[in-house]
Design a protein around this motif. Structure first.
Motif, PDB file in Angstrom:
ATOM      1  N   TYR A 132      48.698  41.911  42.490  1.00  0.00           N
ATOM      2  CA  TYR A 132      47.979  40.510  42.181  1.00  0.00           C
ATOM      3  C   TYR A 132      47.885  39.821  43.202  1.00  0.00           C
ATOM      4  O   TYR A 132      46.769  39.144  43.622  1.00  0.00           O
ATOM      5  N   PHE A 136      44.456  38.596  45.348  1.00  0.00           N
ATOM      6  CA  PHE A 136      43.930  37.140  45.227  1.00  0.00           C
ATOM      7  C   PHE A 136      43.987  36.647  46.617  1.00  0.00           C
ATOM      8  O   PHE A 136      42.877  35.767  46.849  1.00  0.00           O
ATOM      9  N   ASN A 137      44.539  37.082  47.500  1.00  0.00           N
ATOM     10  CA  ASN A 137      44.492  36.537  48.879  1.00  0.00           C
ATOM     11  C   ASN A 137      43.081  36.895  49.658  1.00  0.00           C
ATOM     12  O   ASN A 137      42.812  36.527  50.603  1.00  0.00           O
ATOM     13  N   LEU A 139      40.369  36.323  47.959  1.00  0.00           N
ATOM     14  CA  LEU A 139      39.153  35.834  47.676  1.00  0.00           C
ATOM     15  C   LEU A 139      38.402  34.953  48.494  1.00  0.00           C
ATOM     16  O   LEU A 139      37.135  34.558  48.370  1.00  0.00           O
ATOM     17  N   ARG A 145      33.852  38.749  46.765  1.00  0.00           N
ATOM     18  CA  ARG A 145      34.366  37.660  45.816  1.00  0.00           C
ATOM     19  C   ARG A 145      34.191  38.012  44.346  1.00  0.00           C
ATOM     20  O   ARG A 145      34.828  37.834  43.363  1.00  0.00           O
ATOM     21  N   CYS A 149      36.867  38.755  41.549  1.00  0.00           N
ATOM     22  CA  CYS A 149      37.113  37.845  40.271  1.00  0.00           C
ATOM     23  C   CYS A 149      36.941  38.293  39.184  1.00  0.00           C
ATOM     24  O   CYS A 149      37.826  37.883  38.247  1.00  0.00           O
ATOM     25  N   LEU A 152      40.226  40.299  38.720  1.00  0.00           N
ATOM     26  CA  LEU A 152      41.402  39.494  38.417  1.00  0.00           C
ATOM     27  C   LEU A 152      41.291  38.728  37.213  1.00  0.00           C
ATOM     28  O   LEU A 152      42.493  38.539  36.048  1.00  0.00           O
ATOM     29  N   THR A 156      44.676  39.121  34.737  1.00  0.00           N
ATOM     30  CA  THR A 156      45.404  37.925  34.745  1.00  0.00           C
ATOM     31  C   THR A 156      46.125  37.644  33.587  1.00  0.00           C
ATOM     32  O   THR A 156      45.673  37.903  32.489  1.00  0.00           O
ATOM     33  N   HIS A 160      50.734  35.203  35.941  1.00  0.00           N
ATOM     34  CA  HIS A 160      50.090  34.925  37.382  1.00  0.00           C
ATOM     35  C   HIS A 160      49.522  33.498  37.616  1.00  0.00           C
ATOM     36  O   HIS A 160      49.138  33.205  38.952  1.00  0.00           O
ATOM     37  N   ARG A 165      48.048  28.786  43.052  1.00  0.00           N
ATOM     38  CA  ARG A 165      46.756  29.569  42.964  1.00  0.00           C
ATOM     39  C   ARG A 165      45.520  28.897  42.441  1.00  0.00           C
ATOM     40  O   ARG A 165      44.307  29.010  42.763  1.00  0.00           O
ATOM     41  N   ILE A 169      42.114  28.080  44.297  1.00  0.00           N
ATOM     42  CA  ILE A 169      40.623  28.274  43.747  1.00  0.00           C
ATOM     43  C   ILE A 169      39.767  26.972  43.705  1.00  0.00           C
ATOM     44  O   ILE A 169      38.611  27.061  43.942  1.00  0.00           O
TER      45      ILE A 169
END
Length: 695
Positions: A132, A136-137, A139, A145, A149, A152, A156, A160, A165, A169
């Motif tokens: 995860y 996420f890193n 994004l 993207r 998303c 994720l 999620t 998480h 985070r 976002i």
């Protein structure tokens, strides 16, 4: 370099493709386009196996000399027929990001999109949870993207969602001017911590995270189904994880009917259903798991079904019932499309089939639904669902279910009557299972069973008039065989009274044209006779009811009439005790007898339905005689011409034919019938005739 192969063997095509990928385009002697077309055609036709998928993933994630259009075409045709293993997932995730040896960002986006579309096929979804942070890193990479998303959003869980985070976002969202994909992901975060993420942060246009390609999913399902049919390997279905699909797909059309499982306002130390991913975690935390916000998700989510089955909640059931009632009211009032109810019926059908029960909370919904139902739409799904109706108070069951169902279905056609009969047969069979599983039969409203049989008795008489054929008779016998199973159990007979089939129905089937019908009918009557004997015996401590005392004389009359026809040569006689002459008008008997004698002077009405002359038994009877004659062919001077009578056997023996007595002949025919699997007639004779009992 190997030349392209002409067949569609995927292994050979991949060999050629991998070899071509190592050679720059200008140095290739053949065009790679033809190889890619053959490969994608094979992928589209029969899908890709795990070992082939591993080779294709390597081809897609490692830098090579294939052009981007060819690589994109391969990704779009990756249809896995089995589970996608962890190694393939990790190779794709490892190929994400910036770098000279990484695939192009466009290809990375397609690979992420593919992960979203095969998420339900991942062998271990936990592997995505472990990566995860890596996902996420990424994004901040705008090109991938939207796909990131979406992925994720699928993986999620509450663990998480962390403050750093959320801040990341929010910062990205401000920099991009409110990217819809980021806002959509933030809304997923808000489901877990609504008190932290304020409403202003999630306002604006957001991605709905719909399935990227419904046609692709339909083709995937077709390929997997074909593979299952070929290899009979369905694979394990993980029933210990929440179905996180954001909408329900039904028959190619995506219709959001049932809300997904979400637990809002969860506390930091609480455990939500979304966190469960394996049986061990579910069992260890069974009492601690919080119920989700929308309990009606139970209709589509197997894990929530398990939770409420193991930990019932009366208030929760009431909420589900109210939701269903509101849906029905919306359709009745014109606020919703009537097709909505039909789709809802399909969902409820899937739920009842998977849980093997129709909970009381659904009964009010169906009682109201049947009042608006036209009796035809989704008939099979409605009947199959209602067949799981619990064994409950007879009056309540009739008023809430059976009466509205009959009013909606019956339209003076044989098809509707047969459908209703098959429904009642299925109900009775499932009630048998409930009775067998009951710990205390005194707590079971078993009186509903005789009432159901009495109701079906009327329906069967109607069917014998509207559809007098063997198929209808066999469907009717299916029901009464289920009745016989119930009455064969002494522990159940202590609680319910015996209810016999109508006499007119028995006579109609007995004088039919099907040997199978006659055999099954006699077998059922033999079972009923044993049930009566059980009720009269000391082990069953109860008195016969008034209704049973009235029925016993009728039943004895049925047995006497059938034995008079089949065995005793006294068809339509009324001289023996209990005999009813098959309820034919007495003045008609001599008229029929005179007619038969005019056709054949040796044939009488009294013996016309015995083993030798019966239209459905005569072939088996003479076949038995032929078998005996064939076994003694050297010592016989004459064969029996048939049909066999007591006097013809005497004459046959005097002329050098088969030596066999009348009693031996009839007993032999019964044994012959048993050897051919026609057990009903012998069973009834053995249970009824005293001379056969003694033998």
């Amino acid at each position: 370099m190997a030349s392209p192969r002409d067949d569609d063997n995927l292994g050979g095509l991949l060999d050629d493709l991998v070899a071509a990928s190592k050679v720059p385009a200008k140095r290739r002697q053949t065009s790679v386009k033809q190889m890619v077309e053959k490969t994608t055609s094979a992928l589209y036709d029969r899908g890709v196996l795990p070992e082939e998928l591993a080779r294709l993933v390597d081809l897609l994630t490692l830098r090579n000399h294939l052009d981007q259009a060819s690589l994109a075409l391969l990704v779009r045709n990756l249809y896995p027929v089995r589970k996608v293993d962890e190694e393939a997932i990790l190779r794709i995730i490892g190929a994400l990001g910036h770098g000279q040896l990484k695939p192009s960002l466009a290809l990375q986006g397609l690979l992420l999109r593919w992960l979203v579309m095969v998420y339900h096929l991942l062998e271990n979804t936990a592997i995505l949870s472990k990566t995860y942070g890596v996902l996420f890193n990424l994004l901040d990479t705008a090109a991938i993207r939207p796909q990131l998303c979406h992925l994720l959003a699928l993986i999620t869980r509450r663990k998480h969602v962390r403050p750093f985070r959320i801040q990341a976002i929010l910062g990205l969202s401000r920099q991009t001017g409110g990217d819809p994909a980021l806002i959509g992901l933030l809304r997923v975060f808000k489901n877990y911590y609504p008190e932290i993420i304020v409403g202003e942060a999630t306002r604006g246009r957001a991605a709905a995270f719909k399935h990227p390609d419904l046609q692709w999913r339909e083709r995937l399902d077709e390929i997997r189904q074909q593979h299952v049919e070929r290899h009979a390997d369905n694979g394990a279905i993980n029933g210990f994880a929440v179905n996180h699909a954001l909408a329900r797909q039904m028959k190619g059309t995506k219709i959001s009917l049932i809300p997904a499982v979400h637990t809002q306002h969860a506390q930091e130390d609480s455990i939500t259903l979304e966190e469960v991913e394996n049986p061990d975690f579910f069992v260890e935390n069974l009492e601690k798991i919080e119920l989700p916000t929308q309990l009606v998700a139970i209709l589509a989510d197997p894990l929530l079904q398990k939770l409420l089955l193991l930990r019932p909640d009366a208030r929760g059931y009431s909420r589900i019932s109210n939701w269903l009632g509101a849906c029905l009211d919306d359709v009745v009032n014109g606020d919703a499309d009537p097709g909505f109810l039909l789709d809802l019926v399909d969902i409820i059908h899937d739920y009842t089939v998977s849980t093997k029960s129709l909970p009381p909370l659904l009964m009010p919904f169906f009682r109201s639904y049947l009042e608006t139902w036209n009796g035809r739409d989704k008939r099979e799904a409605v009947l199959d669902t209602l067949a799981f109706a619990p064994l409950m108070d007879s009056k309540e069951l009739h008023q809430q279910l059976f009466q509205p169902l009959e009013q909606a279905m019956l339209d003076n056609t044989t098809a509707s009557q047969l459908a209703l009969l098959n429904f009642y047969t299925l109900v009775l069979r499932r009630w048998i299972v409930s009775l067998e599983a009951a710990d205390d039969l005194d707590c079971v409203p078993a009186d509903s069973i005789p009432d159901l049989i009495n109701n079906v008795n009327k329906l069967t008489l109607t069917l014998t008039q509207t559809s007098p054929n063997s198929l209808t008779h066999l469907a009717i016998l299916d029901f009464y065989e289920s009745c016989a199973i119930i009455f064969a159990k002494p522990q159940i007979l202590r609680r319910i009274e015996i209810t016999i089939p109508p006499a007119l129905l028995v006579y109609t089937m007995h004088f039919g044209t099907s040997l199978v019908v006659l055999s099954r009918l006699c077998g059922i009557l033999a079972s009923y006779k044993r049930a009566w004997e059980t009720v009269m015996a000391p082990p069953v401590p109860r008195q016969r009811t008034l209704h049973e005392r009235e029925q016993i004389n009728t039943f004895n009359g049925l047995l006497m009439d059938l034995c008079n026809c089949l065995w005793r040569g006294h068809a339509f006689s009324t001289t023996e005790p209990n005999s009813q002459g098959c309820r034919i008008t007495p003045t008609l008997v001599p008229v029929l007898d005179q007619y038969l004698r005019g056709v054949d002077s040796e044939l009488t009405l009294a013996s016309a339905f015995g083993l030798s002359h019966s239209p459905v038994l005569c072939l088996q009877a003479i076949a038995y005689v032929r078998e005996l004659e064939d076994a003694e062919i050297r010592g016989l001077r004459v064969r029996h011409a048939g049909p066999v009578t007591q006097s013809s056997l005497t004459q046959l023996a005097n002329r050098g034919g088969l030596q066999i007595s009348w009693q031996e002949y009839r007993a032999g025919v019964l044994t012959y019938l048993e050897s051919k699997g026609i057990n009903g007639v012998p069973e009834l004779m053995y249970n009824t005739m005293k001379n056969l009992k003694a033998g």
